[in-house]
Design a protein around this motif. Structure first.
Motif, PDB file in Angstrom:
ATOM      1  N   GLU A 148       0.823  -1.208   0.000  1.00 55.21           N
ATOM      2  CA  GLU A 148       0.000   0.000   0.000  1.00 55.21           C
ATOM      3  C   GLU A 148       0.855   1.255   0.000  1.00 55.21           C
ATOM      4  O   GLU A 148       0.535   2.245  -0.675  1.00 55.21           O
ATOM      5  CB  GLU A 148      -0.921   0.009   1.218  1.00 55.21           C
ATOM      6  N   LYS A 149       1.974   1.230   0.717  1.00 59.71           N
ATOM      7  CA  LYS A 149       2.773   2.432   0.901  1.00 59.71           C
ATOM      8  C   LYS A 149       4.212   2.288   0.444  1.00 59.71           C
ATOM      9  O   LYS A 149       5.042   3.149   0.735  1.00 59.71           O
ATOM     10  CB  LYS A 149       2.752   2.853   2.372  1.00 59.71           C
ATOM     11  N   GLN A 150       4.531   1.223  -0.260  1.00 60.35           N
ATOM     12  CA  GLN A 150       5.892   1.071  -0.748  1.00 60.35           C
ATOM     13  C   GLN A 150       5.916   0.144  -1.957  1.00 60.35           C
ATOM     14  O   GLN A 150       5.039  -0.710  -2.127  1.00 60.35           O
ATOM     15  CB  GLN A 150       6.816   0.515   0.339  1.00 60.35           C
ATOM     16  N   ALA A 151       6.900   0.353  -2.791  1.00 61.53           N
ATOM     17  CA  ALA A 151       7.075  -0.457  -3.995  1.00 61.53           C
ATOM     18  C   ALA A 151       8.551  -0.722  -4.200  1.00 61.53           C
ATOM     19  O   ALA A 151       9.381   0.186  -4.059  1.00 61.53           O
ATOM     20  CB  ALA A 151       6.485   0.249  -5.212  1.00 61.53           C
ATOM     21  N   ARG A 152       8.882  -1.964  -4.529  1.00 59.64           N
ATOM     22  CA  ARG A 152      10.269  -2.341  -4.795  1.00 59.64           C
ATOM     23  C   ARG A 152      10.376  -2.840  -6.227  1.00 59.64           C
ATOM     24  O   ARG A 152       9.621  -3.709  -6.667  1.00 59.64           O
ATOM     25  CB  ARG A 152      10.731  -3.445  -3.839  1.00 59.64           C
ATOM     26  N   ILE A 153      11.320  -2.277  -6.956  1.00 57.43           N
ATOM     27  CA  ILE A 153      11.629  -2.730  -8.315  1.00 57.43           C
ATOM     28  C   ILE A 153      12.849  -3.629  -8.222  1.00 57.43           C
ATOM     29  O   ILE A 153      13.906  -3.218  -7.725  1.00 57.43           O
ATOM     30  CB  ILE A 153      11.925  -1.531  -9.239  1.00 57.43           C
ATOM     31  N   LEU A 154      12.724  -4.866  -8.695  1.00 54.23           N
ATOM     32  CA  LEU A 154      13.834  -5.809  -8.681  1.00 54.23           C
ATOM     33  C   LEU A 154      14.286  -6.073 -10.111  1.00 54.23           C
ATOM     34  O   LEU A 154      13.458  -6.217 -11.020  1.00 54.23           O
ATOM     35  CB  LEU A 154      13.434  -7.130  -8.018  1.00 54.23           C
ATOM     36  N   ASP A 155      15.587  -6.141 -10.290  1.00 53.42           N
ATOM     37  CA  ASP A 155      16.153  -6.403 -11.614  1.00 53.42           C
ATOM     38  C   ASP A 155      17.193  -7.504 -11.500  1.00 53.42           C
ATOM     39  O   ASP A 155      18.100  -7.433 -10.663  1.00 53.42           O
ATOM     40  CB  ASP A 155      16.788  -5.133 -12.186  1.00 53.42           C
ATOM     41  N   TRP A 156      17.048  -8.544 -12.332  1.00 55.85           N
ATOM     42  CA  TRP A 156      17.966  -9.690 -12.290  1.00 55.85           C
ATOM     43  C   TRP A 156      19.156  -9.440 -13.201  1.00 55.85           C
ATOM     44  O   TRP A 156      19.004  -9.070 -14.370  1.00 55.85           O
ATOM     45  CB  TRP A 156      17.256 -10.973 -12.732  1.00 55.85           C
ATOM     46  N   LYS A 157      20.356  -9.662 -12.675  1.00 51.87           N
ATOM     47  CA  LYS A 157      21.582  -9.549 -13.461  1.00 51.87           C
ATOM     48  C   LYS A 157      22.344 -10.874 -13.385  1.00 51.87           C
ATOM     49  O   LYS A 157      22.526 -11.431 -12.302  1.00 51.87           O
ATOM     50  CB  LYS A 157      22.478  -8.425 -12.928  1.00 51.87           C
ATOM     51  N   THR A 158      22.782 -11.350 -14.535  1.00 51.87           N
ATOM     52  CA  THR A 158      23.510 -12.621 -14.578  1.00 51.87           C
ATOM     53  C   THR A 158      24.998 -12.394 -14.777  1.00 51.87           C
ATOM     54  O   THR A 158      25.692 -13.232 -15.341  1.00 51.87           O
ATOM     55  CB  THR A 158      22.948 -13.537 -15.684  1.00 51.87           C
ATOM     56  N   TYR A 159      25.484 -11.250 -14.307  1.00 50.76           N
ATOM     57  CA  TYR A 159      26.924 -11.027 -14.232  1.00 50.76           C
ATOM     58  C   TYR A 159      27.259 -10.671 -12.783  1.00 50.76           C
ATOM     59  O   TYR A 159      26.371 -10.494 -11.945  1.00 50.76           O
ATOM     60  CB  TYR A 159      27.390  -9.933 -15.202  1.00 50.76           C
ATOM     61  N   ALA A 160      28.543 -10.593 -12.488  1.00 47.89           N
ATOM     62  CA  ALA A 160      28.968 -10.373 -11.107  1.00 47.89           C
ATOM     63  C   ALA A 160      28.665  -8.949 -10.662  1.00 47.89           C
ATOM     64  O   ALA A 160      28.670  -8.006 -11.469  1.00 47.89           O
ATOM     65  CB  ALA A 160      30.460 -10.672 -10.956  1.00 47.89           C
ATOM     66  N   ARG A 161      28.417  -8.797  -9.364  1.00 43.36           N
ATOM     67  CA  ARG A 161      28.163  -7.484  -8.798  1.00 43.36           C
ATOM     68  C   ARG A 161      29.395  -6.598  -8.964  1.00 43.36           C
ATOM     69  O   ARG A 161      30.505  -6.987  -8.618  1.00 43.36           O
ATOM     70  CB  ARG A 161      27.833  -7.606  -7.302  1.00 43.36           C
ATOM     71  N   PRO A 162      29.234  -5.387  -9.498  1.00 43.55           N
ATOM     72  CA  PRO A 162      30.387  -4.483  -9.620  1.00 43.55           C
ATOM     73  C   PRO A 162      30.875  -4.058  -8.240  1.00 43.55           C
ATOM     74  O   PRO A 162      30.106  -3.945  -7.287  1.00 43.55           O
ATOM     75  CB  PRO A 162      29.824  -3.299 -10.412  1.00 43.55           C
ATOM     76  N   HIS A 163      32.179  -3.812  -8.151  1.00 43.07           N
ATOM     77  CA  HIS A 163      32.750  -3.409  -6.868  1.00 43.07           C
ATOM     78  C   HIS A 163      32.224  -2.029  -6.445  1.00 43.07           C
ATOM     79  O   HIS A 163      32.047  -1.764  -5.262  1.00 43.07           O
ATOM     80  CB  HIS A 163      34.278  -3.384  -6.948  1.00 43.07           C
ATOM     81  N   GLN A 164      31.994  -1.167  -7.420  1.00 40.83           N
ATOM     82  CA  GLN A 164      31.469   0.158  -7.150  1.00 40.83           C
ATOM     83  C   GLN A 164      30.127   0.310  -7.856  1.00 40.83           C
ATOM     84  O   GLN A 164      29.947  -0.173  -8.977  1.00 40.83           O
ATOM     85  CB  GLN A 164      32.439   1.246  -7.627  1.00 40.83           C
ATOM     86  N   GLY A 165      29.194   0.985  -7.201  1.00 40.78           N
ATOM     87  CA  GLY A 165      27.867   1.124  -7.779  1.00 40.78           C
ATOM     88  C   GLY A 165      27.612   2.425  -8.490  1.00 40.78           C
ATOM     89  O   GLY A 165      26.499   2.671  -8.955  1.00 40.78           O
ATOM     90  N   GLN A 166      28.661   3.276  -8.614  1.00 43.26           N
ATOM     91  CA  GLN A 166      28.435   4.583  -9.225  1.00 43.26           C
ATOM     92  C   GLN A 166      27.972   4.471 -10.674  1.00 43.26           C
ATOM     93  O   GLN A 166      27.147   5.255 -11.136  1.00 43.26           O
ATOM     94  CB  GLN A 166      29.708   5.445  -9.151  1.00 43.26           C
ATOM     95  N   GLY A 167      28.537   3.489 -11.393  1.00 42.09           N
ATOM     96  CA  GLY A 167      28.144   3.334 -12.787  1.00 42.09           C
ATOM     97  C   GLY A 167      26.676   3.007 -12.927  1.00 42.09           C
ATOM     98  O   GLY A 167      25.968   3.585 -13.771  1.00 42.09           O
ATOM     99  N   LEU A 168      26.186   2.086 -12.102  1.00 48.24           N
ATOM    100  CA  LEU A 168      24.763   1.748 -12.142  1.00 48.24           C
ATOM    101  C   LEU A 168      23.901   2.899 -11.652  1.00 48.24           C
ATOM    102  O   LEU A 168      22.790   3.098 -12.126  1.00 48.24           O
ATOM    103  CB  LEU A 168      24.492   0.505 -11.297  1.00 48.24           C
ATOM    104  N   GLN A 169      24.397   3.650 -10.702  1.00 48.29           N
ATOM    105  CA  GLN A 169      23.620   4.776 -10.189  1.00 48.29           C
ATOM    106  C   GLN A 169      23.400   5.817 -11.273  1.00 48.29           C
ATOM    107  O   GLN A 169      22.337   6.451 -11.331  1.00 48.29           O
ATOM    108  CB  GLN A 169      24.327   5.402  -8.987  1.00 48.29           C
TER     109      GLN A 169
END
Length: 292
Positions: free
Chosen positions: A134-155
């Motif tokens: 009712e008061k929150q929504a989460r968007i999930l996205d599946w990635k089949t590669y490794a988590r990047p060490h830094q998230g600035q690029g995705l941000q």
């Protein structure tokens, strides 16, 4: 009305001329067999997760691909954490897989005659999984590669900016009630294709995540970024109709050396791409014959 996805926006921001070649002129991009395989594996995993949400059979997909089985086992073991939503009293939580949304976005611009006008674009998104309370929504996205060490690029990526923006514009949720989380199922310590005889699929590496909360300030900034970028696109399209190509990036700022459109842009000789194409399109004599 042009339809624009996050991929189009990323391409437009990276290199307008490449946007012209791929989107306006519909020219294909050569990919290596390794890139094609990664795309195929990613597509199969998204299909698997969608069929799970729809309660369709998934056993045939898992039995045919040990890699999918390993990733799916990791998902099941972490499902409570991945699919969690903060408890809301008397709230019904819904989950929608491969859920599409679209938003008409209008930008003002000045015609060559000096008259004011406007141009509308259709922004389109597809959420791998949207979990709504009712008061929150989460968007999930599946990635089949490794988590990047830094998230600035995705941000900075347009997917991270556009997906919450469209949801906030088309729903009752405030920006602060929206978040986007990327889940990475490929371990950094394992090859893309695991050997089922040498790996313990009962205890695969836990999927990693990057979470990006949303806010009113981010929403306003994204709106301004869209207005600026699409205003530029409107002018470029007007020029394109008069025979003026979209701008090129400076040679020292782009990735022209590895771009298959470099000869079209006069950034690389056609003969320089022979070796690259040979690695992308193998000689027929080197392909093993398949017995039927």
């Amino acid at each position: 009305m042009l339809q624009l996805s996050q991929g189009h926006l990323n391409l437009l921001e990276t290199c307008p001329r490449k946007f012209q070649h791929t989107y306006l002129e519909q020219l294909g991009i050569l990919t290596t067999p390794e890139q094609q395989e990664r795309l195929l594996v990613g597509s199969r995993f998204h299909q698997l997760m969608q069929q799970r949400e729809l309660d369709l059979p998934i056993a045939p997909l898992l039995q045919a691909d040990p890699q999918l089985q390993s990733w799916y086992t990791a998902f099941i073991q972490s499902a409570d954490r991945i699919l969690s939503l903060e408890a809301e009293a008397n709230s019904i939580v819904t989950r929608q897989s491969e859920y599409p949304l679209s938003l008409e976005f209008t930008v003002p611009w000045m015609q060559p005659s000096g008259a004011s006008a406007s141009q509308t674009y259709l922004l389109v998104v597809v959420y791998d999984l949207l979990i709504s309370g009712e008061k929150q929504a989460r968007i999930l996205d599946w990635k089949t590669y490794a988590r990047p060490h830094q998230g600035q690029g995705l941000q900075r990526n347009w997917q991270t900016r556009l997906y919450p923006f469209v949801l906030a514009e088309t729903s009752h949720y405030l920006p602060e009630q929206i978040s986007m989380t990327y889940w990475f199922f490929q371990s950094q310590n394992l090859p893309t294709q695991t050997d089922p005889l040498q790996s313990d699929r009962s205890h695969p590496p836990e999927p990693q995540s990057l979470n990006f909360p949303y806010s009113t300030a981010q929403h306003q900034q994204t709106c301004q970024d869209l207005l600026q970028l699409l205003s530029q696109l409107t002018q470029w399209l007007e020029d394109y109709q008069r025979g003026i190509p979209l701008p090129q990036v400076p040679p020292n700022q782009g990735d022209c050396q590895h771009c298959t459109f470099a000869p079209r842009c006069h950034r690389r000789e056609e003969s320089d791409l022979v070796d690259d194409r040979a690695s992308i399109i193998p000689m027929l004599s080197n392909i093993q014959e398949v017995a039927l």
